[in-house]
Write an enzyme that holds these catalytic residues in place. Structure first.
Site, PDB file in Angstrom:
ATOM      1  CB  ALA A 175      -1.012  -0.030   1.254  1.00  0.00           C
ATOM      2  CG  ASP A 176       5.391   2.946   0.994  1.00  0.00           C
ATOM      3  OD1 ASP A 176       5.588   3.424   2.290  1.00  0.00           O
ATOM      4  OD2 ASP A 176       6.241   3.376  -0.034  1.00  0.00           O
ATOM      5  CB  ILE A 177       2.573   6.769  -1.226  1.00  0.00           C
ATOM      6  CG1 ILE A 177       0.901   6.769  -0.710  1.00  0.00           C
ATOM      7  CG2 ILE A 177       2.391   7.792  -2.410  1.00  0.00           C
ATOM      8  CD1 ILE A 177      -0.072   6.250  -1.879  1.00  0.00           C
ATOM      9  N   GLY A 178       5.162   5.543  -1.829  1.00  0.00           N
ATOM     10  CA  GLY A 178       6.472   5.507  -2.305  1.00  0.00           C
ATOM     11  C   GLY A 178       7.045   4.375  -3.362  1.00  0.00           C
TER      12      GLY A 178
END
Length: 309
Positions: free
Chosen positions: A254-257
């Site tokens: 789920a991490d945006i980065g």
DNA sequence: GGCCAGGCTAGCA
DNA sequence: TGCTAGCATGGC
């Protein structure tokens, strides 16, 4: 007061300059640079040390000159403990060559790893410090998180004095547990953040929560156990597993980065969703953490934005 | 001035 | 079970 030094040989490849470059971008509350050496205090079994690390080799033939200072007498067994802690922190024994070999069939990721050859995680110094900093880092920008960290350290612990210089020491669970919510409120902690940090420290100090025994458990079991604690969610535990325990196969889908990095490196038109990341990540196992870390780093190539450490 | 920042909880439908 | 306001502040 006593001082010792020894040589430490990490497994190759190990690019110390590349690893520590990330620490120079922001003002860090625990690390300092002194004459080219990376310096910070370490607390090991109720003893506090000042440790300086300087590279005397290169990525293919790595070698570190380690300087250790303390107010107490340093025994040979103490030095062994310091070295063991440093090897863990610097992920010095991780087999990076196997990681690179695992990605040989993927031209995109092979290029990313080649661009960051010898890069390894630098983990947090211990599990309590890691979880405390991660809770503090929830939702707020990195600059503010760093300010709050520094204020917690100043409010809760005594610095170590070596040769007339004061070095911050990350507080023990007992020291944080002894604080009041009001004390942290005065340091611009929100009421909730003050409660999360202090309540967590109290459960560790009282022995209700034993962080070290968690090391014996699987990632998912640790996540399921820790998210029951107020103030700790899945993201927080994933950071804990990555930067505290150095677990190699974590995929923060789920991490945006991570999603931005996949989009950039694979030339996608839109940011991929979580299911797509999981699908891709299936082939990265058992090195998901390392692929994620290298992809994060590929985002920072130009902007030099620091990540959590 | 408004919006966001590497979230999370509590309260409500 | 799923959704969302509120948290507190700094940086842009």
């Amino acid at each position: 007061m006593s001082a010792h030094r020894f040589e430490m040989i990490p497994s190759a490849p190990f690019d110390f300059e590349r690893m520590t470059k990330r620490l120079q971008g922001v003002s860090h509350e625990m690390f300092r640079y002194e004459d080219g050496a990376l310096v910070r205090t370490l607390r090991i079994a109720d003893k506090v040390y000042l440790v300086g690390m300087r590279s005397t080799g290169n990525a293919e033939e790595p070698s570190l000159d380690i300087q250790v200072n303390a107010e107490h007498e340093i025994k040979p067994s103490d030095l062994e403990e310091v070295e063991a802690r440093l090897r863990t922190m610097l992920t010095a024994d991780v087999d990076l060559k196997s990681f690179y070999a695992h990605l040989e069939g993927d031209p995109v990721l092979s290029k990313v790893t080649a661009d960051h050859y010898g890069l390894r995680f630098i983990l947090e110094a211990d599990l309590f410090e890691c979880m405390t900093k991660t809770i503090i880092g929830q939702q707020v920008n990195l600059t503010f998180a760093s300010t709050l960290n520094r204020r917690l350290v100043e409010a809760a612990s005594k610095p170590l004095e070596i040769n007339g210089t004061l070095y911050p020491v990350f507080p023990s669970a007992q020291e944080v547990a002894a604080l009041t919510y009001e004390q942290l409120r005065e340091q611009q902690f929100s009421q909730r953040k003050a409660e999360y940090v202090i309540d967590f420290a109290r459960s560790v100090a009282e022995g209700t929560l034993d962080l070290e025994t968690l090391r014996l458990k699987e990632d998912e079991d640790i996540i399921n156990q820790l998210v029951k604690i107020r103030g700790i969610g899945r993201w927080t535990v994933e950071c804990f597993l990555l930067f505290g325990m150095g677990r190699p196969n974590l995929l923060p889908a789920a991490d945006i980065g991570l999603r931005n990095a996949i989009r950039k490196n694979y030339g996608l038109d839109v940011q991929p969703g979580e299911p797509f990341v999981r699908e891709m990540g299936a082939s990265w196992s058992p090195w998901c953490s390392y692929v994620t870390f290298y992809l994060w780093e590929s985002l920072n190539q130009k902007t030099n934005v620091s990540t959590i450490i």
